[in-house]
Write an enzyme that holds these catalytic residues in place. Structure first.
Site, PDB file in Angstrom:
ATOM      1  N   HIS A  37       0.846  -1.198   0.000  1.00 47.59           N
ATOM      2  CA  HIS A  37       0.000   0.000   0.000  1.00 47.59           C
ATOM      3  C   HIS A  37       0.887   1.256   0.000  1.00 47.59           C
ATOM      4  O   HIS A  37       0.595   2.236  -0.688  1.00 47.59           O
ATOM      5  CB  HIS A  37      -0.887   0.028   1.247  1.00 47.59           C
ATOM      6  CG  HIS A  37      -1.835  -1.134   1.370  1.00 47.59           C
ATOM      7  ND1 HIS A  37      -1.720  -2.081   2.352  1.00 47.59           N
ATOM      8  CD2 HIS A  37      -2.918  -1.483   0.637  1.00 47.59           C
ATOM      9  CE1 HIS A  37      -2.696  -2.972   2.224  1.00 47.59           C
ATOM     10  NE2 HIS A  37      -3.433  -2.632   1.189  1.00 47.59           N
ATOM     11  N   GLN A  61     -17.711  -7.405  -1.483  1.00 44.42           N
ATOM     12  CA  GLN A  61     -16.776  -8.178  -2.301  1.00 44.42           C
ATOM     13  C   GLN A  61     -16.283  -9.449  -1.626  1.00 44.42           C
ATOM     14  O   GLN A  61     -15.425 -10.137  -2.157  1.00 44.42           O
ATOM     15  CB  GLN A  61     -15.597  -7.304  -2.745  1.00 44.42           C
ATOM     16  CG  GLN A  61     -14.619  -6.949  -1.644  1.00 44.42           C
ATOM     17  CD  GLN A  61     -13.640  -5.882  -2.113  1.00 44.42           C
ATOM     18  OE1 GLN A  61     -14.019  -4.745  -2.366  1.00 44.42           O
ATOM     19  NE2 GLN A  61     -12.378  -6.257  -2.270  1.00 44.42           N
ATOM     20  N   ASP A 150      -3.053  -7.491  -7.771  1.00 44.06           N
ATOM     21  CA  ASP A 150      -4.431  -7.899  -8.036  1.00 44.06           C
ATOM     22  C   ASP A 150      -4.729  -7.587  -9.506  1.00 44.06           C
ATOM     23  O   ASP A 150      -5.473  -6.663  -9.831  1.00 44.06           O
ATOM     24  CB  ASP A 150      -5.376  -7.171  -7.083  1.00 44.06           C
ATOM     25  CG  ASP A 150      -5.030  -7.476  -5.633  1.00 44.06           C
ATOM     26  OD1 ASP A 150      -5.356  -8.570  -5.169  1.00 44.06           O
ATOM     27  OD2 ASP A 150      -4.393  -6.638  -4.968  1.00 44.06           O
ATOM     28  N   VAL A 176       4.874  -5.376  -4.638  1.00 44.84           N
ATOM     29  CA  VAL A 176       5.954  -5.325  -3.656  1.00 44.84           C
ATOM     30  C   VAL A 176       6.011  -6.696  -2.960  1.00 44.84           C
ATOM     31  O   VAL A 176       4.982  -7.247  -2.572  1.00 44.84           O
ATOM     32  CB  VAL A 176       5.706  -4.213  -2.613  1.00 44.84           C
ATOM     33  CG1 VAL A 176       6.810  -4.203  -1.560  1.00 44.84           C
ATOM     34  CG2 VAL A 176       5.607  -2.858  -3.307  1.00 44.84           C
ATOM     35  N   SER A 185       0.657  -8.878   1.467  1.00 44.56           N
ATOM     36  CA  SER A 185      -0.808  -8.909   1.489  1.00 44.56           C
ATOM     37  C   SER A 185      -1.260  -8.794   2.933  1.00 44.56           C
ATOM     38  O   SER A 185      -0.605  -9.326   3.841  1.00 44.56           O
ATOM     39  CB  SER A 185      -1.309 -10.238   0.903  1.00 44.56           C
ATOM     40  OG  SER A 185      -2.644 -10.475   1.289  1.00 44.56           O
ATOM     41  N   SER A 186      -2.365  -8.096   3.139  1.00 41.89           N
ATOM     42  CA  SER A 186      -2.896  -7.984   4.502  1.00 41.89           C
ATOM     43  C   SER A 186      -3.187  -9.370   5.071  1.00 41.89           C
ATOM     44  O   SER A 186      -3.059  -9.601   6.270  1.00 41.89           O
ATOM     45  CB  SER A 186      -4.183  -7.152   4.495  1.00 41.89           C
ATOM     46  OG  SER A 186      -3.936  -5.901   3.890  1.00 41.89           O
ATOM     47  N   ARG A 187      -3.558 -10.302   4.198  1.00 41.84           N
ATOM     48  CA  ARG A 187      -3.903 -11.653   4.678  1.00 41.84           C
ATOM     49  C   ARG A 187      -2.674 -12.430   5.162  1.00 41.84           C
ATOM     50  O   ARG A 187      -2.835 -13.438   5.856  1.00 41.84           O
ATOM     51  CB  ARG A 187      -4.632 -12.443   3.596  1.00 41.84           C
ATOM     52  CG  ARG A 187      -6.056 -11.945   3.342  1.00 41.84           C
ATOM     53  CD  ARG A 187      -6.814 -12.864   2.384  1.00 41.84           C
ATOM     54  NE  ARG A 187      -8.192 -12.437   2.205  1.00 41.84           N
ATOM     55  CZ  ARG A 187      -8.608 -11.542   1.304  1.00 41.84           C
ATOM     56  NH1 ARG A 187      -7.736 -10.970   0.502  1.00 41.84           N
ATOM     57  NH2 ARG A 187      -9.885 -11.227   1.212  1.00 41.84           N
TER      58      ARG A 187
HETATM   59  P1  AMP Z   1      -6.285  -4.136  -0.498  1.00 43.27           P
HETATM   60  O1  AMP Z   1      -6.166  -3.332   0.751  1.00 43.27           O
HETATM   61  O2  AMP Z   1      -5.778  -5.517  -0.386  1.00 43.27           O
HETATM   62  O3  AMP Z   1      -7.666  -4.038  -1.117  1.00 43.27           O
HETATM   63  O4  AMP Z   1      -5.302  -3.448  -1.546  1.00 43.27           O
HETATM   64  C1  AMP Z   1      -5.410  -2.086  -1.858  1.00 43.27           C
HETATM   65  C2  AMP Z   1      -4.535  -1.790  -3.046  1.00 43.27           C
HETATM   66  O5  AMP Z   1      -3.181  -2.117  -2.732  1.00 43.27           O
HETATM   67  C3  AMP Z   1      -4.921  -2.608  -4.276  1.00 43.27           C
HETATM   68  O6  AMP Z   1      -4.802  -1.800  -5.434  1.00 43.27           O
HETATM   69  C4  AMP Z   1      -3.886  -3.700  -4.273  1.00 43.27           C
HETATM   70  O7  AMP Z   1      -3.633  -4.235  -5.558  1.00 43.27           O
HETATM   71  C5  AMP Z   1      -2.678  -2.972  -3.738  1.00 43.27           C
HETATM   72  N1  AMP Z   1      -1.712  -3.926  -3.173  1.00 43.27           N
HETATM   73  C6  AMP Z   1      -1.953  -4.883  -2.240  1.00 43.27           C
HETATM   74  N2  AMP Z   1      -0.841  -5.610  -2.020  1.00 43.27           N
HETATM   75  C7  AMP Z   1       0.123  -5.100  -2.827  1.00 43.27           C
HETATM   76  C8  AMP Z   1       1.491  -5.427  -3.074  1.00 43.27           C
HETATM   77  N3  AMP Z   1       2.115  -6.416  -2.442  1.00 43.27           N
HETATM   78  N4  AMP Z   1       2.168  -4.689  -3.983  1.00 43.27           N
HETATM   79  C9  AMP Z   1       1.552  -3.675  -4.656  1.00 43.27           C
HETATM   80  N5  AMP Z   1       0.272  -3.331  -4.471  1.00 43.27           N
HETATM   81  C10 AMP Z   1      -0.442  -4.023  -3.568  1.00 43.27           C
END
Ligand code: AMP
Length: 294
Positions: A37, A61, A150, A176, A185-187
Site C-alpha cells: 500500500h 466483495q 491484483d 511489492v 498482502s494484509s492476509r
Molecule cells: P487491499 O487493501 O488488499 O484491497 O489493496 C489495496 C490496493 O493495494 C490494491 O490496489 C492492491 O492491488 C494494492 N496492493 C496490495 N498488495 C500489494 C502489493 N504487495 N504490492 C503492490 N500493491 C499491492
C-alpha cells in the site's frame, strides 16, 4: 496534517476545498496497510497535489463470511502509515455510511470475471466494481492507483472506467514482495510461522511458468502443470488455480504466442493467497543460432 473523515459529505467538502491546489491522487484500500500500500501512496504523493486514501473493508466483495470477519483491521496503525507518507485525507467510513440501505443496483462484470478469482469467488468482482464506482463518485480523483498484485481487479477497474466514461486515470503499481518472493498482502498476517514458510511457493511456481515461457514453451496447459509441481505436497497447501491468461481480457490461453499473465491462488491453511507474474516469450525473429542482428 492528515484529515481523517468518516462521512461522505465531509470528505467531499474537504476534497473540494483542495481541488484548486492541484490534482487529486486516490489510493483505495481495505486497510491493514503494508509496504505494498505504501508504494501506491508514495507514487500518488509524488504525482498529486492532494493524496486521498480510503480505508474500507467492503462487505460486498467478500464471498465468505469468515473471510470478512477475520479480515485484519488496524485503523490506528494505518493512520500512522498515512501520516508518515504525508497523506492529506483519509476516508474511513463505517459500513452504514457506504451502505445505509441494501444496494438495489450493482455493476455486473462480464467475461473479465469468468475465470481465475472471478470463477472461484462468485460476486467478488461485482462487489469490487460497485464499491470502486461509489468511491470514484465520492472522491472524484484525477488518478487512482491500483496494485498489479491484483491483476484481474486492475483489469476490471480499467474496463469500468472506459465502459462508464469515468474520467479517472488508472495507474498500475508493481507488486511489492518480501525478500523470499511472497507478495505482501494484509492476509499474510493470518499465516502461522509454518504456513508463512510455505507461502512463497506460489510465487516460485509462477516464476517457473515465466521461465518456461521465456525458454520457448508454448503449450499453456503443460506449462501450468509443470509450474504446479513447485507446490510441495503438504496437507496445509491447496492450489485453487494456476493458469495462463491473456493480459487484456483474462481469458485462458491455449498456446503462448505473446506475453501472458501466469496467475495463481493458493490456500495456505485457511488463508487464500493470490499472485501473478507476467510471462514473455522469446523474440520470434531472433538471431539465428550463434548469429547476430545486422
Ligand atoms: P487491499 O487493501 O488488499 O484491497 O489493496 C489495496 C490496493 O493495494 C490494491 O490496489 C492492491 O492491488 C494494492 N496492493 C496490495 N498488495 C500489494 C502489493 N504487495 N504490492 C503492490 N500493491 C499491492
Amino acid at each position: 496534517m492528515v484529515q481523517v473523515l468518516d462521512t461522505i459529505a465531509a470528505s467531499r467538502a474537504a476534497i473540494a476545498e483542495r481541488r484548486s491546489r492541484g490534482t487529486i491522487g486516490f489510493v483505495p484500500t481495505m486497510g491493514a496497510l503494508h509496504e505494498g500500500h505504501a508504494s501506491l501512496i508514495r507514487r500518488a504523493r509524488s504525482e498529486s497535489g492532494t493524496v486521498v486514501v480510503s480505508i474500507f473493508v467492503n462487505p460486498l466483495q467478500f464471498d465468505r463470511p469468515d473471510d470478512l470477519n477475520r479480515y485484519p483491521r488496524s485503523l490506528e496503525a494505518d493512520l500512522e502509515v498515512c501520516r508518515r507518507h504525508d497523506v492529506d485525507i483519509v476516508f474511513a467510513p463505517a459500513v452504514s455510511e457506504m451502505y445505509p440501505r441494501p444496494m438495489e443496483m450493482s455493476v455486473k462484470v462480464g467475461k473479465l470475471a469468468d475465470h481465475l478469482c472471478g470463477r472461484f469467488r462468485p460476486g467478488h468482482f461485482e462487489g469490487v466494481a460497485s464499491v470502486v464506482l461509489k468511491l470514484f463518485e465520492i472522491v472524484q480523483p484525477d488518478t487512482a492507483y491500483f496494485g498489479e498484485k491484483d491483476a484481474q481487479q486492475l483489469a476490471v477497474v480499467r474496463r469500468l472506467t472506459t465502459d462508464f466514461n469515468v474520467p479517472v486515470r488508472i495507474a498500475p503499481v508493481p507488486t511489492v514482495r518480501e525478500p523470499d518472493g511472497l507478495a505482501l498482502s494484509s492476509r499474510n498476517l493470518r499465516l502461522s510461522p509454518g504456513e508463512r514458510q510455505l507461502a512463497p511457493r506460489l510465487f516460485a511456481a509462477l516464476q517457473r511458468a515465466a521461465a518456461s515461457v521465456q525458454e520457448g514453451a508454448a503449450n499453456a496447459a503443460e506449462i501450468a502443470r509443470d509450474a504446479a509441481t513447485v507446490i510441495p505436497g503438504d496437507e496445509r497447501l491447496r492450489l485453487e488455480y494456476l493458469a495462463l491468461v491473456d493480459p487484456e481480457d483474462f481469458q485462458p490461453v491455449t498456446t503462448v504466442t505473446a506475453p501472458v499473465i501466469a496467475a495463481g491462488a493458493l490456500w495456505v491453511g485457511s488463508t487464500r493467497l493470490i499472485d501473478n507474474v507476467r510471462c514473455t516469450p522469446p523474440m520470434k525473429d531472433g538471431p539465428p543460432e550463434g548469429g547476430h542482428y545486422k
